[in-house]
Write an enzyme that holds these catalytic residues in place. Structure first.
Site, short mmCIF file in Angstrom:
data_model
loop_
_atom_site.label_atom_id
_atom_site.label_comp_id
_atom_site.label_asym_id
_atom_site.label_seq_id
_atom_site.Cartn_x
_atom_site.Cartn_y
_atom_site.Cartn_z
N CYS A 2 0.84 -1.19 0.00
CA CYS A 2 0.00 0.00 0.00
C CYS A 2 0.88 1.25 0.00
O CYS A 2 2.09 1.18 -0.14
CB CYS A 2 -0.90 0.01 1.24
SG CYS A 2 -1.83 -1.50 1.47
N ASP A 103 -3.11 -8.58 8.73
CA ASP A 103 -1.91 -8.38 9.54
C ASP A 103 -1.88 -6.97 10.14
O ASP A 103 -1.21 -6.74 11.14
CB ASP A 103 -0.64 -8.67 8.75
CG ASP A 103 -0.59 -7.99 7.39
OD1 ASP A 103 -1.59 -7.39 6.97
OD2 ASP A 103 0.46 -8.08 6.72
#
Length: 631
Positions: A2, A103
């Site tokens: 990201c 996560d």
């Protein structure tokens, strides 16, 4: 994978209101990093932003992610490979309840359980930021090897901005874009700008293996949480031989978890072949592999990649690149945001483009040369080091210093007669000599290139200062491990990993690097140097243990590299464009360069008198930076 961004008001006397519209506009500059989703959190004095490329928990991984009480907020870029084990520990020992399978949520509760030391528990590649509403603190961390980037700046209004890419910060209307003179020296010497600096005086990189702690009315606290450990005790030959492949296989396996298509780069070299071999041995389904070929034989390694693909019956994809494929140069300049001179960025961009057509996650072999001493320069440095060790520095400086100046440069001559660089290196200390060996443009040629104004601004700064700094803090006095350490701290993070991050994220492709697993590195650092560099063969132990897994020709052929015919372009296809750009008003009025030196470098190269490919490429990329980013 990201892109993250954020803003924190450091000065409590200033307006606490965060401009969410500006933050959103800035963050969208890195939308290529996360085309699937975006998210924001804004409160007094704090703003966090996220662009998402969905890889794990496709439905529940929207960011920012909050604790159940809303007091902890996190944005995250990267992957934490041991998140499942940590999640179990946090549930069983601390009673935390998770609402997603991502996560990212593990970071939230790891912060609540372990505070700043949470970063030491994570195994992976990452940058993340944690806002603690009750403590009113912002904690930012970057992974141990610097696989994922983090830039930041503090503005005159007291706000500190951070982001995954420099272009986000450049989008702020109040940013002072004053160029850092020392960064010009670093770029033309090394081909990149070493952390923590950027080309801009007021923008910085958070160094690899460091965290930043922010609290109102206090100076940002930057702390190192990891470094390569001491090599003591060394492994025995038996231990090294028995464990190396299992440790590499384990590092590969934990990087094969994804909820999207996953594959690997396959260049035809040792390291990517090793990764593919371990992947193929870890699953029954064929591995997807991607290779770039060139229509010029001297740059083409596809036949070696095909051997590995055939052996492991991979779903192999090859794209042949035209040797005149220079159409993406300006695109690369935009991607890297600051001067970046690695020519192999072009084929790297193309292989990422190819891979994204077939997978969302790709494993690469980056790091093998640094960890197992595989560069030819390691062998040459050790040969010089033997000579340096036999003579006092004062003697070497007095004798070889003058010889290095007087001896003619003879790149055209057989290797045995090219003594100028060797004489120069022998007159230096080990760290400076190694820096000299990896430099792109010599001290003498940089001196001719720079204007007197730039020399005055440099105030004696030399690119080698970065190497000297790291040499002083290195946890070893082993001469080979010393230069491997220098590679990890400079070349690897600022050239190789920067290249791969920007090229892959331009295509929304996540790249994972198993050979840079920090646990693998901590183990590999204990391999005696005599096992890594043996009888003139780099990566000797690694290659020997790979023999059952990888074709012999792949292991022991001459390293070809990942390059393109820039020299030819500047004499032919880009001949006119080269002069137009390098002698443009923008370049000559910048005040950094000697116009006569540039003119002579162009003329000598295009006439065939000299091969000035490297200097001209550096200048070409710097001109592009000035044109695209510095105004």
């Amino acid at each position: 994978m990201c892109g993250i961004a954020g803003v924190f008001q450091l000065d409590s006397r200033r307006d606490p209101v965060i401009d969410q519209d500006l933050l959103a506009k800035m963050t969208r500059e890195q939308s290529h990093r996360g085309p699937d989703d975006e998210g924001f959190f804004v409160a007094p004095n704090i703003g966090l932003a996220h662009r998402r490329l969905s890889v794990i928990d496709l439905a529940g991984g929207h960011q920012p992610i909050f604790s159940q009480d809303g007091n902890i907020v996190t944005v995250f870029n990267g992957e934490i490979y041991n998140y499942r084990e940590l999640r179990t520990e946090l549930q069983e020992q601390y009673g935390f309840r998770f609402v997603t399978s991502s996560d990212t949520e593990v970071i939230v509760y790891a912060w609540l359980a372990w505070g700043e030391s949470c970063v030491e528990r994570f195994r992976g590649m990452f940058t993340f930021a944690v806002w603690d509403k009750l403590k009113k603190t912002l904690f930012i961390a970057r992974d141990r090897l610097g696989i994922k980037p983090l830039f930041y700046t503090q503005l005159s209004n007291g706000q500190l901005y951070f982001a995954s890419e420099l272009k986000v910060i450049l989008a702020h209307p109040e940013l002072d874009k004053e160029i850092r003179p020392s960064a010009i020296e670093d770029f033309f010497g090394l081909g990149y700008i070493p952390e923590p600096d950027t080309i801009f005086k007021n923008v910085h990189k958070l160094p690899a293996g460091h965290t930043m702690f922010l609290q109102a009315d206090k100076r940002p606290r930057i702390s190192q949480y990891w470094d390569v450990p001491s090599s003591d005790p060394e492994l025995s030959e038996k231990e090294a031989q028995e464990e190396i492949m299992e440790r590499i296989k384990e590092a590969v396996q934990i990087r094969m978890v994804a909820d999207v298509p996953l594959g690997s780069f396959l260049s035809g070299g040792v390291d990517s072949s090793a990764v593919v071999a371990m992947m193929a041995q870890s699953q029954d389904a064929p591995i997807t592999t991607c290779s770039i070929g060139f229509d010029s034989p001297e740059f083409n390694e596809t036949e070696f990649a095909q051997q590995v693909a055939d052996r492991y019956k991979t779903d192999h994809h090859v794209q042949v690149v035209d040797s005149n494929d220079f159409s993406i140069i300006d695109r690369l300049i935009d991607l890297y945001d600051e001067p970046y001179g690695d020519i192999s960025a072009l084929p790297t961009y193309r292989v990422c483009e190819l891979a994204r057509k077939h997978v969302t996650v790709a494993l690469s072999g980056d790091g093998g040369d640094e960890i197992f001493a595989g560069y030819r320069r390691h062998k040459f440095h050790m040969a010089e080091e033997k000579l340096r060790s036999k003579m006092p520095y004062s003697f070497r400086k007095a004798v070889f210093g003058p010889l290095g100046k007087l001896y003619p440069k003879a790149d055209w001559a057989p290797q045995i007669f090219r003594a100028k660089t060797t004489f120069q290196s022998l007159a230096m200390d080990s760290a400076s000599a190694y820096c000299h060996s990896v430099s792109k443009i010599s001290d003498a040629n940089r001196s001719k290139l720079y204007s007197q104004s730039l020399k005055n601004k440099l105030n004696g700064h030399h690119m080698s200062s970065h190497f000297t700094k790291y040499a002083e803090q290195a946890p070893t006095d082993d001469p080979l491990k010393m230069v491997q350490y220098l590679d990890l701290k400079t070349w690897l993070v600022d050239d190789i990993l920067t290249k791969v991050d920007r090229a892959s994220m331009a295509h929304a492709l996540e790249v994972r690097v198993p050979l840079l697993d920090h646990k693998l590195i901590e183990w590999a650092w204990r391999i005696p140097s005599s096992m890594n560099l043996k009888d003139g063969e780099g990566k000797a132990l690694f290659k020997k243990q790979l023999e059952p897994h990888v074709p012999h020709d792949t292991l022991y052929r001459k390293k070809m590299g990942f390059s393109v015919p820039v020299s030819k372009w500047f004499r032919n296809e880009l001949k006119g464009e080269l002069s137009k750009r390098l002698l443009s008003e923008r370049m000559l009025d910048s005040g950094h360069f000697q116009a006569d030196t540039i003119k002579k470098a162009i003329a000598d190269h295009q006439s065939g008198v000299a091969n000035n490919e490297t200097m001209l490429w550096q200048l070409y990329m710097f001109e592009g930076f000035l044109r695209q980013k510095a105004d």
